[in-house]
Design a protein around this motif. Structure first.
Motif, short mmCIF file in Angstrom:
data_model
loop_
_atom_site.label_atom_id
_atom_site.label_comp_id
_atom_site.label_asym_id
_atom_site.label_seq_id
_atom_site.Cartn_x
_atom_site.Cartn_y
_atom_site.Cartn_z
N GLN A 127 0.83 -1.20 0.00
CA GLN A 127 0.00 0.00 0.00
C GLN A 127 0.86 1.24 0.00
O GLN A 127 1.73 1.42 0.86
N ALA A 129 1.79 4.06 -3.39
CA ALA A 129 1.40 4.66 -4.66
C ALA A 129 0.19 3.94 -5.24
O ALA A 129 -0.61 4.50 -5.95
N ALA A 200 8.45 0.61 -4.00
CA ALA A 200 8.96 1.50 -2.96
C ALA A 200 9.43 2.82 -3.57
O ALA A 200 9.14 3.89 -3.03
N ASN A 204 7.78 6.35 -2.68
CA ASN A 204 8.63 7.32 -2.01
C ASN A 204 8.68 8.65 -2.74
O ASN A 204 8.67 9.71 -2.13
N LEU A 206 6.38 9.98 -4.68
CA LEU A 206 5.14 10.70 -4.43
C LEU A 206 5.13 11.29 -3.04
O LEU A 206 4.76 12.44 -2.83
N TYR A 238 1.58 10.58 4.89
CA TYR A 238 2.24 9.32 5.24
C TYR A 238 1.28 8.13 5.08
O TYR A 238 1.60 7.13 4.46
N ASP A 239 0.08 8.30 5.65
CA ASP A 239 -0.89 7.20 5.60
C ASP A 239 -1.27 6.81 4.19
O ASP A 239 -1.52 5.65 3.89
N ARG A 240 -1.33 7.80 3.31
CA ARG A 240 -1.76 7.49 1.95
C ARG A 240 -0.63 6.97 1.08
O ARG A 240 -0.81 6.05 0.30
N LEU A 241 0.54 7.59 1.19
CA LEU A 241 1.54 7.38 0.14
C LEU A 241 2.81 6.64 0.54
O LEU A 241 3.47 6.03 -0.29
N TYR A 242 3.19 6.69 1.82
CA TYR A 242 4.44 6.07 2.19
C TYR A 242 4.36 4.57 1.93
O TYR A 242 3.34 3.94 2.25
N PRO A 243 5.37 3.97 1.34
CA PRO A 243 5.27 2.55 0.99
C PRO A 243 5.21 1.65 2.22
O PRO A 243 6.10 1.68 3.07
N LYS A 244 4.13 0.86 2.27
CA LYS A 244 3.93 -0.02 3.42
C LYS A 244 3.55 -1.40 2.91
O LYS A 244 2.92 -1.54 1.87
#
Lengths: 269, 538
Positions: A127, A129, A200, A204, A206, A238-244
Motif C-alpha cells: 500500500q 502509490a 517502494a 517514495n 510521491l 504518510y498514511d496514503r503514500l508512504y510505501p507499506k
C-alpha cells in the motif's frame, strides 16, 4: 463467485451448519435457522435475551433467500455478490476456518507414519502509490525446517480429516510452530524487500513530493496552530503514500502428511 | 530501503493458535478461497463486482479512476449539476472501504440532503451510513452523515476534531470558499486521510475561491497565498495556464455538454382545455377589475386558471370592502368544477401510470387530491412544510402505492423520483428555472425511460399567453439553466418571475411583451457566455 453459484453456496453453507432446508429450487432457498445462526445473522439480541429470561426455548427465524434474477419478485431476501448478507456468511467462514489440525486420508492398509507440516496462508498487501494484494501460502516441515511456497495449491485436491485415520501415527514435530512462524516471517520479508524496489521507489517519490510541498507552504508561517496543522497534513500524506506492506494472516494449521506426500513437498520447492 | 513492513499478525500468531477451534478441511479451504476472491490488484476497481446493479456512465468511471489512481484519494469533484457527483463519491468511498483503507468516515452535507445521502449509501452502495442523532456520540458509528451547521457547533466541534477520520466528504463545498468563515476554519482542522469535496461551482466569483478549496484537499499545491497571487497576476499578463494545469491535478470537472452519455429523451406535450361559459365570464370579470392593490388582477387571473379555491382564498384575505369581496366570492361559489382539473383527472385516468402533478397553489393541491379521490385515484401530496419523515413517507407511498404525487414547488428540491417518467405542469411556472428544477426530479441520472412532460393550458387565458411568451423561447437558454441563479444575482435581478410579470403587465401589446422577453433572455445568455470565457481563462 458468480450469481449462479450463490444458490449452491447457500445450500452448502446452511446444510453444513445444521439449518433445516424447508424449500429448495434453483434460485430460491428457504431455511429455518439454528439458534446459533439466528444469533449471528438476524441481529435481534433483545429477543434472545428476553425468551431466555422467561425460560423459553426461543424460535429461530425462517428466511428465504433469492439468488435468481428472474425470481427477484418472489417474497424473500435478494442476495448477490456484495450484499451485506453474503458478506456476513463469508465472515463466519473466515472465522471458523482460521485454524486447523488435519490428517491426510490414506487408503493404505499398512501401519504408517504421518509427517507434521505447518501451513500458513498470508495476504500480503502493498500500500502506497497503489494498493496491491498477493496471497502467499507457505508450508514448513516441522522435522527439518524445509520451507515451501504455494503450499495450498499442492494440497487443495487432497483429502484430509480432523481425526487421525486408523493405522496411522504422528511423528512428533522437532521444530515448534512458534519457530516456524519466525522462519516464515523472515523469509517473506526478505522476498518482499527483493521484489518491491519499484513499488517502494514510486511511492517514495510521491511521498517526498507532497512532504516538500507542505514544508514550503509552512516555511513562512510561524503561528502556533500552524505546527499542528502541518503535523496533520504530514500524517495524512504518510498514511496514503508512504510505501507499506501489511502481512495479514488468512489462516494456518498443522497438517500431517503421508510419507510420499511429505517427500513430494520437499522435492519441488 | 524506505519501506515499512507490518507483521503484527505473525507476532501474535503463536499465542493465538490454541484459542481457535479446529476447523474441518472444507471450511479451511473455503476461508482461503474467500480471501482470494477479495483480493485487490493494482489499479483495478474491486468494488464494482460488489455493486452489480450500478452502472456508471463513462465520465463517472473516468472520474473514479482518476481520483483513486492519480489523485490518490484527495480531490475536488466539480462536475456540473446532474452528472452524478454523489455516485462518483459513493464509488470512491466504497472502493476505499473494500480495500480496507477506510473505515471511519465523516460526511458533511446540507441538512436537507442528509437523509438522501444516508439512504443512497445504504441502498445503492451497501455502506452502513448513519445520520447523526443526538442519541449517540460521533464516534458511535463508522460512517456518519451530518451537516456542517451542526458539526461546527460545540460540543460537536471538539468531539469531531478529536477523531481521526479515514475519509471526509463534503457536499456543496462551495460553502467553504471564504477562509474567514467558521465553516472553513472548522473543516480545515478535521483530521482525515482521504478527502473529497463536491461542488458544481468551484469558482463562483473569484479565482481565490479555488485556492481555498484546494488548501483543504491538497495544501501547498497552489503554493502559499502570496505566490498564488503572483501566479495569477503573471498569468493574466502572459496568458499562461499554470494554475489551471495545477488545479487539474486534483480536480475533476465534467461538463454536461462534453459527456458522451445519451440522456433519455424529453417529450413535451401541451394539453389544451377550454373554460366553460360561466368560468370564462368570471375570468373576464377578473380581467376587467380595476384594483389598485398589492396583488393585481393578474394574480387573480393566474389563480382562477388553477382552481376556484386558490382564487377564493386570495379574495377572502384581501383588504377590499366586504360587499365587494362577498360579491366575487358568491360568484366563485356558483362556478362548476374547474375545467382544467376535470381534464387533468381524465388524463391521469387514461395515462394509467405513475405521474407527478406540480401546482403553484396549496388550495389547488388539496382540491386536486379530493377530485382524484372522487374518481377512485389514490394520490399523495407533498410540500415544503412537511417534516422530513413525512416527506420520506410520502415518497415511499408514491413509489409503492399511489398513482399520483401532487407537489408544490417548495417541496420539490432534492427529491429523486426517477422511478416515474410522467410529469404534469398543472400551472405553468413563470420562472424557467423552477420548471427545470421540477423536471430535474425525474429527468436525472438513473432515469431509464423517456420522460414525458405535459403542460395544462387553458385557451384564451393568461395560461396561453405565458405559453406563447415564455415557453416557446425556453430553448434559447437551455444551456444556462443550471446556473441561472448565479447569473441573475450578478445581473441584479432578484426574481425572474417578478420581471416577467412586470413585462406582461406593462406591455400594451403581445408583440411588445414578446420583444421584451427576448431582450431579457438575450441579456441572460450573453452573460453566461462571458462567465464561461472568464472561467476558461482562469
Amino acid at each position: 463467485m458468480n450469481q449462479a453459484e450463490i444458490h449452491e453456496f447457500l445450500v452448502q453453507f446452511f446444510y453444513k451448519r445444521q439449518a433445516t432446508i424447508e424449500y429448495n429450487e434453483q434460485g430460491i432457498l428457504r431455511v429455518k435457522l439454528t439458534e446459533e445462526l439466528d444469533k449471528r445473522l438476524m441481529n435481534r439480541p433483545f429477543y434472545w435475551q428476553y425468551v431466555k429470561k422467561i425460560g423459553h426455548q426461543g424460535e429461530p427465524m425462517t428466511v428465504t433467500f433469492i439468488s435468481d434474477e428472474n425470481k427477484k419478485d418472489e417474497k424473500g431476501e435478494w442476495i448477490h455478490y456484495g450484499s451485506p448478507r453474503l458478506e456476513q456468511l463469508f465472515q463466519i467462514i473466515l472465522e471458523e476456518g482460521k485454524y486447523t489440525e488435519l490428517y491426510e486420508n490414506n487408503p493404505s492398509q499398512d501401519r504408517q507414519p504421518l509427517h507434521p507440516w505447518f501451513v500458513c496462508n498470508l495476504l500480503v498487501r502493498y500500500q502506497g502509490a497503489y494498493t496491491h494484494d498477493e496471497m502467499v501460502s507457505v508450508g514448513v516441515y516441522l522435522i527439518n525446517g524445509t520451507m515451501r511456497f504455494k503450499m495450498m495449491d499442492e494440497i487443495l485436491d487432497q483429502s484430509f480429516s480432523t481425526i487421525i485415520p486408523d493405522l496411522c501415527y504422528k511423528i512428533p514435530p522437532i521444530i515448534s510452530t512458534k519457530r516456524a512462524v519466525l522462519m516464515i516471517n523472515e523469509e517473506i520479508k526478505e522476498r518482499i524487500e527483493m521484489k518491491s524496489a519499484a513499488f517502494a521507489e514510486q511511492s517514495n517519490k510521491l511521498y517526498e513530493k507532497e512532504i516538500k510541498m507542505t514544508e514550503q507552504l509552512f516555511q513562512q508561517r510561524e503561528d502556533d496552530d500552524g505546527e499542528l496543522l502541518k503535523e496533520n497534513i504530514e500524517k495524512q500524506i504518510y498514511d496514503r503514500l508512504y510505501p507499506k506492506v501489511h502481512l495479514k494472516l488468512v489462516n494456518c494449521g498443522l497438517f500431517y502428511l503421508s510419507e510420499t506426500q511429505s517427500k513430494n513437498m520437499m522435492s519441488i520447492s | 530501503m524506505n519501506i515499512v513492513i507490518h507483521d503484527e499478525d505473525l507476532h501474535s500468531l503463536d499465542q493465538d493458535l490454541k484459542q481457535y477451534p479446529t476447523s474441518d478441511w472444507e471450511t479451511f479451504k473455503q476461508a482461503y478461497t474467500v480471501s482470494q476472491m477479495k483480493m485487490n490488484s493494482k489499479d483495478s476497481l474491486t468494488c464494482m463486482q460488489y455493486l452489480p446493479d450500478l452502472e456508471l456512465m463513462s465520465h463517472q468511471l473516468d472520474a473514479v479512476q482518476k481520483v483513486l489512481h492519480q489523485m490518490h484519494g484527495r480531490a475536488i469533484l466539480a462536475d456540473e449539476v446532474g452528472l452524478g457527483k454523489t455516485i462518483e463519491a459513493g464509488v470512491i468511498l466504497k472502493e476505499l472501504m473494500v480495500k480496507n483503507l477506510v473505515k471511519k468516515v465523516l460526511i458533511l452535507v446540507p441538512s436537507s440532503l442528509i437523509r438522501q445521502w444516508e439512504i443512497e449509501l445504504q441502498q445503492r452502495f451497501y455502506i452502513p451510513a448513519k445520520a447523526k442523532h443526538r442519541s449517540f456520540p460521533w464516534h458511535a458509528y463508522d460512517v456518519v452523515v451530518s451537516s456542517i451547521d451542526l458539526a461546527k457547533k460545540e460540543p460537536h466541534a471538539s468531539e469531531i476534531l478529536d477523531q481521526e477520520y479515514d475519509m471526509l466528504i463534503i457536499d456543496e463545498a462551495h460553502r467553504l470558499k471564504n477562509p474567514k468563515t467558521r465553516n472553513y476554519q472548522f473543516v480545515k482542522q478535521i483530521k482525515s486521510t482521504y478527502c473529497l469535496l463536491l461542488t458544481a461551482t468551484p469558482i463562483q466569483n473569484k479565482i481565490d475561491e479555488i485556492y481555498y478549496l484546494m488548501s483543504i484537499v491538497r495544501p501547498g499545491l497552489l503554493g502559499d497565498k502570496q505566490s498564488f497571487k503572483r501566479t495569477v497576476r503573471t498569468e493574466r499578463q502572459d496568458d499562461s495556464q499554470a494554475i489551471q494545469t495545477l488545479v487539474k491535478q486534483s480536480m475533476i470537472r465534467n461538463r454536461r455538454a462534453e459527456t458522451t452519455n445519451e440522456w433519455t429523451k424529453r417529450d413535451i406535450e401541451t394539453i389544451r382545455v377550454d373554460f366553460t361559459k360561466e368560468e370564462m365570464e368570471f375570468y373576464n370579470t377578473l380581467e376587467s377589475l380595476n384594483v389598485n392593490h398589492s396583488f393585481t388582477s393578474l394574480t387573480l387571473q393566474r389563480e382562477i386558471c388553477s382552481s376556484r379555491e386558490a382564487c377564493y382564498e386570495t379574495i377572502r384575505h384581501s383588504e377590499w370592502k366586504d360587499e365587494f369581496k362577498n360579491e366575487l366570492m358568491t360568484q366563485i361559489e356558483q362556478l362548476p368544477h374547474h375545467s382544467k382539473a376535470l381534464k387533468t383527472v381524465e388524463f391521469v385516468k387514461s395515462l394509467n401510470e405513475k405521474c407527478i402533478i406540480f401546482t403553484e397553489y396549496k388550495s389547488t393541491q388539496i382540491y386536486l387530491q379530493w377530485l382524484l379521490h372522487q374518481n377512485g385515484i389514490f394520490s399523495v401530496t407533498f410540500n415544503g412544510k412537511f417534516r422530513k419523515s413525512k416527506k420520506d413517507w410520502m415518497v415511499q407511498l408514491f413509489k409503492n402505492k399511489a398513482q399520483v404525487l401532487i407537489a408544490t414547488d417548495a417541496g420539490g428540491e432534492g427529491l429523486n423520483l426517477q422511478f416515474c417518467n410522467h410529469m404534469i405542469h398543472y400551472d405553468l411556472p413563470w420562472n424557467p428555472m423552477k420548471l427545470e428544477q421540477r423536471i430535474g426530479r425525474i429527468h436525472r441520472f438513473g432515469q431509464t425511460k423517456d420522460v414525458n412532460i405535459y403542460y395544462m393550458v387553458l385557451n384564451n387565458t393568461i395560461d396561453e399567453r405565458v405559453l406563447n411568451l415564455l415557453y416557446d423561447k425556453l430553448d434559447l437558454f437551455k444551456d444556462v439553466i443550471g446556473e441561472l441563479d448565479q447569473i441573475l444575482s450578478q445581473l441584479g435581478i432578484n426574481s425572474l418571475e417578478q420581471e416577467i410579470e412586470d413585462i406582461v403587465k406593462e406591455s400594451r401589446s403581445e408583440k411588445e411583451a414578446s420583444i421584451k422577453v427576448d431582450h431579457l433572455f438575450s441579456v441572460i445568455s450573453d452573460s453566461e457566455v462571458e462567465r464561461n470565457i472568464a472561467n476558461e481563462s482562469s
